[in-house]
Design an enzyme around this catalytic site. Structure first.
Site, short mmCIF file in Angstrom:
data_model
loop_
_atom_site.label_atom_id
_atom_site.label_comp_id
_atom_site.label_asym_id
_atom_site.label_seq_id
_atom_site.Cartn_x
_atom_site.Cartn_y
_atom_site.Cartn_z
N CYS A 285 0.83 -1.20 0.00
CA CYS A 285 0.00 0.00 0.00
C CYS A 285 0.87 1.26 0.00
O CYS A 285 0.47 2.30 -0.51
CB CYS A 285 -0.94 0.00 1.20
SG CYS A 285 -0.12 -0.28 2.76
N GLU A 379 -4.41 2.83 -8.04
CA GLU A 379 -3.46 1.95 -7.36
C GLU A 379 -3.28 0.70 -8.20
O GLU A 379 -4.24 -0.05 -8.40
CB GLU A 379 -3.98 1.58 -5.97
CG GLU A 379 -3.03 0.67 -5.23
CD GLU A 379 -3.47 0.36 -3.80
OE1 GLU A 379 -4.61 -0.13 -3.62
OE2 GLU A 379 -2.68 0.60 -2.87
P1 NAI Z 1 -9.99 -6.41 -0.73
O1 NAI Z 1 -9.95 -5.10 -0.06
O2 NAI Z 1 -11.24 -6.76 -1.47
O3 NAI Z 1 -9.70 -7.58 0.34
C1 NAI Z 1 -9.07 -7.39 1.57
C2 NAI Z 1 -9.80 -8.19 2.62
O4 NAI Z 1 -11.13 -7.74 2.73
C3 NAI Z 1 -9.90 -9.68 2.34
O5 NAI Z 1 -9.78 -10.37 3.56
C4 NAI Z 1 -11.30 -9.81 1.78
O6 NAI Z 1 -11.85 -11.10 1.94
C5 NAI Z 1 -12.04 -8.82 2.62
N1 NAI Z 1 -13.28 -8.31 2.04
C6 NAI Z 1 -13.53 -8.05 0.73
N2 NAI Z 1 -14.78 -7.56 0.60
C7 NAI Z 1 -15.34 -7.53 1.83
C8 NAI Z 1 -16.62 -7.13 2.34
N3 NAI Z 1 -17.58 -6.68 1.53
N4 NAI Z 1 -16.84 -7.21 3.67
C9 NAI Z 1 -15.87 -7.65 4.50
N5 NAI Z 1 -14.65 -8.05 4.07
C10 NAI Z 1 -14.39 -7.99 2.76
O7 NAI Z 1 -8.74 -6.49 -1.69
P2 NAI Z 1 -8.48 -7.54 -2.88
O8 NAI Z 1 -9.76 -7.78 -3.63
O9 NAI Z 1 -7.78 -8.70 -2.32
O10 NAI Z 1 -7.48 -6.71 -3.78
C11 NAI Z 1 -7.98 -5.71 -4.67
C12 NAI Z 1 -7.10 -4.49 -4.66
O11 NAI Z 1 -7.10 -3.88 -3.39
C13 NAI Z 1 -5.64 -4.74 -4.93
O12 NAI Z 1 -5.39 -4.84 -6.30
C14 NAI Z 1 -5.01 -3.53 -4.32
O13 NAI Z 1 -5.05 -2.45 -5.21
C15 NAI Z 1 -5.89 -3.23 -3.15
N6 NAI Z 1 -5.33 -3.73 -1.88
C16 NAI Z 1 -4.72 -2.84 -1.05
C17 NAI Z 1 -4.13 -3.26 0.11
C18 NAI Z 1 -3.45 -2.31 1.01
O14 NAI Z 1 -2.59 -2.71 1.79
N7 NAI Z 1 -3.81 -1.05 1.00
C19 NAI Z 1 -4.09 -4.67 0.49
C20 NAI Z 1 -4.82 -5.54 -0.41
C21 NAI Z 1 -5.38 -5.06 -1.56
#
Ligand code: NAI
Ligand code: MG
Length: 480
Positions: A285, A379
């Site tokens: 991030c 991002e």
């Molecule tokens: P995401 O934000 O969807 O997932 C992160 C966590 O949230 C996972 O445990 C997932 O199961 C959970 N989650 C997803 N939707 C949810 C909901 N509606 N309610 C509760 N929990 C939920 O991220 P994803 O799909 O893995 O990656 C997509 C993009 O997000 C990446 O390409 C990146 O750009 C960004 N990302 C940013 C991060 C950071 O550290 N800022 C970390 C991971 C992803």
């Protein structure tokens, strides 16, 4: 094949439905373990256990020293089992084993040590009042914490949430990211071995929407929600919290600006700028994914930067010497590739990089893009950096702040006044000067704008994971 189970109330358990899903090794692109797929039932069991462990259990009532001893014991066990934990994260998401073993696992142990000690040594305020009263602060544990974690630093970011929550006397239900379930189950097993009472740390595996994530954030028995992940997901989770007025802490995406001034030490700037965007294959991030270089040194910097990017070793994350592994999943690789595929159409020039073997992307350096290009604004979360020249300090600040995000920024200069001036002007939760990634766990960590709400770290974690309370006492002049 291994089976990775939930850990609920101190016991490893499958789902009541018996459902499972595969977890894929992104290097071999093959399933390497099966994972219990939780649902509303498992969330109910876990929250019930966490609730009971909080409401009736010893955990919130223990002294800081006793709780701290268990957390330090868990840190010791993390180090004893470092190889297994590191291998779990590397197999799940493809980061070099040298990173998971050398960075993520030691930092996870340190998260427990730091927050155990911080809580024990923490002091509140005593406020003598002119009215013959005095007030003081107490920090009561908030209750049950729901922690929803991402896949980029699985164990490290899980412990960054769990450690302060537990140190302050809360109980936790953790939902790891579906792509990286393995280390969380090992962690919960180690917590039992460290003497943590049943129900204090629960792990439920599953997906987000319509699954464990949604059920957990909708449960009105949860007192805090801490989330790291995508900004769009953060908004959904904030709305779920709002339904019950449950406080949320959101650490979301970023598009970090990296400013290299002509008076910088160029080799220092190149070294950090490379690490800033290519370590963990850019799945960070905090990535310094927008690089702005003052025009006088633009060509000199770019030549060194491209050469350094080309010298990085891509390959099998389990081999010594590998610096960049594959992206964490097929879906994520497709997302990053979509940005690489449109560089030309957006008017950009790829100085180096492009697709690698399998789900890998080579360190990719792009110039000549208009600032409104998707690559410059969104991002990417991969090893892709956009580079542009700037003329004045004011131009650099304007360019850096022209983003919906504001997690972090960095700048390289040997001019002391400029360093402080620019650091103050940048719209970001953290600014690094002549360095990157260096963290003090007492410092606030979080972002502005689409990068999130709230800060964690030191007393900032205390604010979030406790209910600060004011006690106001009257002091009588004399015995009645
Ligand atoms: P995401 O934000 O969807 O997932 C992160 C966590 O949230 C996972 O445990 C997932 O199961 C959970 N989650 C997803 N939707 C949810 C909901 N509606 N309610 C509760 N929990 C939920 O991220 P994803 O799909 O893995 O990656 C997509 C993009 O997000 C990446 O390409 C990146 O750009 C960004 N990302 C940013 C991060 C950071 O550290 N800022 C970390 C991971 C992803
Ligand atoms: Mg998602």
């Amino acid at each position: 094949m291994d089976v990775i189970r939930h850990v609920i109330d101190g016991e490893e358990t499958e789902s009541s439905s018996g459902a499972r899903f595969d977890t894929i090794d992104p290097w071999t692109q093959q399933p390497w373990a099966q994972v219990a797929l939780g649902g509303a039932d498992e969330v109910d069991r876990a929250v019930t256990a966490a609730r009971r462990a909080f409401d009736d259990g010893p955990w919130p009532c223990m002294g800081f020293a006793e709780r701290g001893a268990i957390l330090h014991g868990l840190a010791d066990l993390i180090i004893e089992n470092a190889d297994e934990l590191a291998l779990a994260d590397t197999t799940d998401m493809g980061k070099p084993l040298s990173d998971s073993r050398g960075n993520d696992v030691p930092r996870s142990a340190q998260n427990f040590r730091f927050f155990a000690d911080h809580a024990r040594l923490s002091t509140g305020d005593i406020l003598p009042m002119d009215t013959g009263h005095h007030a003081y602060t107490r920090f009561e544990p908030a209750g049950v914490v729901a922690a929803i974690a991402p896949w980029n630093f699985p164990l490290m970011l899980e412990t960054w949430k769990i450690a302060p929550a537990l140190a302050w006397g809360n109980t936790v239900v953790l939902k790891p990211a579906e792509d990286t379930p393995a280390s969380a189950t090992i962690l919960a097993q180690l917590a039992v071995r460290a003497g943590m009472p049943p129900g204090v740390l629960n792990v439920v595996h599953g997906y987000g929407p319509g699954s464990v994530g949604a059920a957990l954030t909708a449960d009105n028995r949860v007192n805090r929600i801490t989330f790291t992940g995508e900004s769009g997901t953060g908004k959904v989770i904030a709305a779920a919290g709002a339904a019950h007025l449950t406080p949320v802490s959101l650490e979301l995406g970023g598009k970090g600006a990296n400013l290299v001034f002509a008076d910088a030490d160029l080799d220092t700037a190149v070294n950090w700028s490379i690490r800033a965007v290519f370590s963990n294959a850019g799945q960070v991030c905090l990535a310094g994914s927008r690089l702005f270089v003052q025009r006088e040194v633009y060509h000199a910097f770019l030549a060194k930067f491209v050469a350094a990017a080309e010298s990085l070793t891509l390959g099998d994350p389990k081999l010594t010497g590998t610096q960049i592994g594959p992206l964490a999943s097929e879906a994520h690789w497709k997302k990053v590739r979509s940005y690489v595929d449109e560089i030309g159409a957006e008017g950009g020039t790829m100085r180096t990089g492009g697709l690698g073997d399998g789900w890998a992307i080579r360190p990719t350096v792009v110039t000549d893009l208009p600032p409104e290009a998707r690559l410059c604004r969104e991002e990417i979360f991969g090893p892709v950096v956009v580079v542009a020249p700037f003329d004045s300090e004011a131009d650099a600040i304007t360019a850096a702040n022209d983003t919906p995000y504001g997690l972090n920024a960095m700048l390289f200069t040997e001019n002391l006044s400029r360093a402080h001036r620019v650091a103050a002007a940048l719209k970001a939760g953290t600014v690094w000067v002549n360095c990157f990634f260096i963290r003090d766990l007492r410092a606030p960590f979080g972002g502005v704008g689409d990068s999130g709400i709230g800060r964690e770290g030191g007393t900032f974690s205390r604010e979030f994971f406790t209910e600060p309370k004011a006690v106001v006492m009257a002091i009588h002049d004399a015995d009645p």
